[in-house]
Design an enzyme around this catalytic site. Structure first.
Site, PDB file in Angstrom:
ATOM      1  N   ILE A 203       0.791  -1.193  -0.012  1.00  0.00           N
ATOM      2  CA  ILE A 203       0.103  -0.008  -0.198  1.00  0.00           C
ATOM      3  C   ILE A 203       0.865   1.193   0.019  1.00  0.00           C
ATOM      4  O   ILE A 203       1.554   1.385   0.864  1.00  0.00           O
ATOM      5  CB  ILE A 203      -1.111   0.037   1.459  1.00  0.00           C
ATOM      6  CG1 ILE A 203      -1.752  -1.201   1.220  1.00  0.00           C
ATOM      7  CG2 ILE A 203      -1.912   1.100   1.025  1.00  0.00           C
ATOM      8  CD1 ILE A 203      -2.549  -1.601   0.135  1.00  0.00           C
ATOM      9  N   LYS A 237       6.216   2.304  16.797  1.00  0.00           N
ATOM     10  CA  LYS A 237       5.527   3.407  17.066  1.00  0.00           C
ATOM     11  C   LYS A 237       6.145   4.324  17.954  1.00  0.00           C
ATOM     12  O   LYS A 237       6.934   3.972  19.033  1.00  0.00           O
ATOM     13  CB  LYS A 237       4.222   3.099  17.549  1.00  0.00           C
ATOM     14  CG  LYS A 237       3.157   2.207  16.632  1.00  0.00           C
ATOM     15  CD  LYS A 237       1.968   1.763  17.452  1.00  0.00           C
ATOM     16  CE  LYS A 237       1.418   0.889  16.528  1.00  0.00           C
ATOM     17  NZ  LYS A 237       0.135   0.182  17.455  1.00  0.00           N
ATOM     18  N   ARG A 292      -5.326  -7.575  23.008  1.00  0.00           N
ATOM     19  CA  ARG A 292      -4.868  -7.073  24.379  1.00  0.00           C
ATOM     20  C   ARG A 292      -4.983  -5.512  24.315  1.00  0.00           C
ATOM     21  O   ARG A 292      -5.202  -5.027  23.233  1.00  0.00           O
ATOM     22  CB  ARG A 292      -3.319  -7.487  24.393  1.00  0.00           C
ATOM     23  CG  ARG A 292      -2.435  -6.846  23.278  1.00  0.00           C
ATOM     24  CD  ARG A 292      -1.010  -7.003  23.427  1.00  0.00           C
ATOM     25  NE  ARG A 292      -0.247  -6.565  22.130  1.00  0.00           N
ATOM     26  CZ  ARG A 292      -0.160  -5.576  21.707  1.00  0.00           C
ATOM     27  NH1 ARG A 292      -0.473  -4.432  22.223  1.00  0.00           N
ATOM     28  NH2 ARG A 292       0.780  -5.184  20.512  1.00  0.00           N
ATOM     29  N   VAL A 295      -0.583  -0.185  24.084  1.00  0.00           N
ATOM     30  CA  VAL A 295       0.453   0.934  24.561  1.00  0.00           C
ATOM     31  C   VAL A 295      -0.195   2.264  24.691  1.00  0.00           C
ATOM     32  O   VAL A 295      -0.279   2.945  25.658  1.00  0.00           O
ATOM     33  CB  VAL A 295       1.898   1.043  24.050  1.00  0.00           C
ATOM     34  CG1 VAL A 295       2.802   2.123  24.604  1.00  0.00           C
ATOM     35  CG2 VAL A 295       2.726  -0.369  24.329  1.00  0.00           C
TER      36      VAL A 295
END
Length: 451
Positions: A203, A237, A292, A295
């Site tokens: 992409i 990130k 989950r 962060v």
């Protein structure tokens, strides 16, 4: 409701869970390695159990030690946080077999969504848009070559058991496919013990936008809107924001509906994230699901005024969700403060924090487990704090972040604070004009030592 929860994690996320438990009157048990004996999560829990030496494999990843700690303290639930055993199907199953509630996805859901090829097939069956690519694992290089020719370059090779960018290769030309196929398989085998690969269309100019979902044990799910996680370095990130500056109300509605459809299709229970790649034309494609807490969950909490940890606990206790979808009222930005040297290729910088000043003021939140005099061990992830600012508009949130970063003082180690200061001044970031490729062209400028 549970009487006592053991937190099978460390650092800021363990402390985050402890805080919510205290607010709702649930007792807590911290587990810790010998390297973490002085960590705040150990001090603030009602009970603490040492589970082994510094090595993760001998402590935070040692299922028998964690289950033993739960049994000797009579904990009736385990919250895994993120990382370590949070998405381990075997551990989820063991908790169930020992009569301890795992505050997270079931073993079946983790297995179904943890394998990328399986997850993609499941989402395709659910009617969620997926990136064009192989239907499953590629058996041979020739199969990969044929499919790449059919789809057209560029393509992306991905390890089916991958994570953190391991076993991923962008292939722009056919002549490079063989070499990149071999190197991706070798890296995946070394990192995960699994060389299986699949192939997707690459992409171009992608945004990494994720939708937070919550599902209950009655088959109902809702979404809590999106987070933009496109500022990344080597697939890790660095900063996130909610809502995304790229989003439109129409796209938010469509992506939210797709995420809820995905969660309800698999009868998902707990907090999870449906992660999408969005191209420059605002076409979105399922990438993966994280089963989950994330962060970056605080920015979602800030923009909709919602305690995600409390919601996780309630769902695990069998309490149904409202089923209402949430949309952002405010704008929130998170900067991950890592013990790394941004002027030296982000090299880890463990050591003793000699001076610490935490920023404050309206709209400023800091999630951290460190303090002045604390020694950061070299054994774990380098993130030591999350700085979150929230305001009525994106411009105000950026301005607030600049002020808070300038107030944030950490001495004795190197941190990513100087990088974030420069990011908040970058014209493309300020304009919201960034993709997952942003860091490839970002050059951090040297600053004077006293800055």
């Amino acid at each position: 409701m549970f009487k006592k929860i053991l937190i099978a994690n460390r650092g800021e996320i363990a402390l985050r869970v402890i805080r919510t438990c205290k607010e709702i009157g649930v007792k807590t048990v911290a587990v810790y390695s010998t390297a973490d004996s002085e960590s705040l999560h150990v001090r603030f829990a009602d009970e603490a159990v040492c589970i082994g030496p510094p090595s993760s494999s001998e402590s935070y990843l040692k299922m028998s030690a964690i289950l033993a700690a739960a049994e000797i303290t009579n904990a009736d639930a385990i919250h895994p946080g993120y990382g370590f055993l949070a998405e381990n199907a075997k551990f989820s199953k063991l908790c169930e077999e020992h009569g301890i509630k795992f505050i997270g996805a079931t073993a079946e859901m983790i297995s179904q969504m943890g394998d990328k090829a399986s997850a993609r097939a499941t989402m395709k069956a659910a009617g969620v848009p997926t990136i064009p690519g192989s239907e499953g694992i590629l058996e041979t290089f020739e199969e990969a070559e044929s499919l790449a020719d059919e789809m057209g370059y560029p393509v992306m090779l991905k390890a089916t058991a991958g994570g953190g960018g391991k076993g991923m290769r962008a292939v722009w030309k056919k002549e490079k496919l063989r070499d990149l196929w071999d190197s991706a398989r070798q890296e995946a085998g070394a990192a995960f013990g699994n060389e299986d690969m699949y192939l997707e269309k690459l992409i171009e100019e992608p945004r990494h936008i994720e939708i937070q979902v919550i599902g209950d044990s009655f088959g109902k799910a809702c979404h809590l809107s999106e987070r933009d996680c496109s500022i990344q370095r080597r697939h890790q990130k660095l900063t996130e924001e909610a809502p995304s500056p790229f989003m439109t109300p129409q796209l938010r509605k469509k992506m939210g509906e797709a995420a809820v459809m995905a969660a309800e299709y698999i009868s998902y229970e707990g907090a999870g994230t449906i992660e999408f790649l969005v191209d420059k034309h605002k076409n979105f494609y399922f990438m993966e699901m994280n089963t989950r807490i994330q962060v970056e969950h605080p920015i979602t909490e800030q923009v909709i005024d919602y305690d995600l940890i409390y919601e996780q606990i309630k769902v695990a206790a069998g309490i149904p969700i409202s089923g209402k979808n949430y949309f952002p009222k405010l704008h929130s930005i998170e900067c991950r403060i890592n013990a790394e040297d941004p002027f030296n290729d982000f090299r880890p910088s463990p050591g003793k924090i000699t001076t610490l000043h935490i920023p404050g003021g309206h709209g400023v939140r800091v999630d951290s487990h460190v303090y002045a005099g604390y020694s950061i061990p070299p054994n774990y992830d380098s993130m030591i704090a999350k700085l979150i600012t929230t305001a009525q508009t994106r411009e105000e949130a950026i301005s607030k972040m600049r002020r808070a970063l300038n107030e944030f003082v950490i001495e004795g180690i190197k941190t990513t604070i100087p990088f974030h200061r420069q990011l908040m001044e970058h014209p493309d970031y300020i304009a919201g004009n960034y993709t997952t490729k942003f860091m490839e062209d970002f050059e951090i400028q040297p600053v004077e030592e006293d800055e």
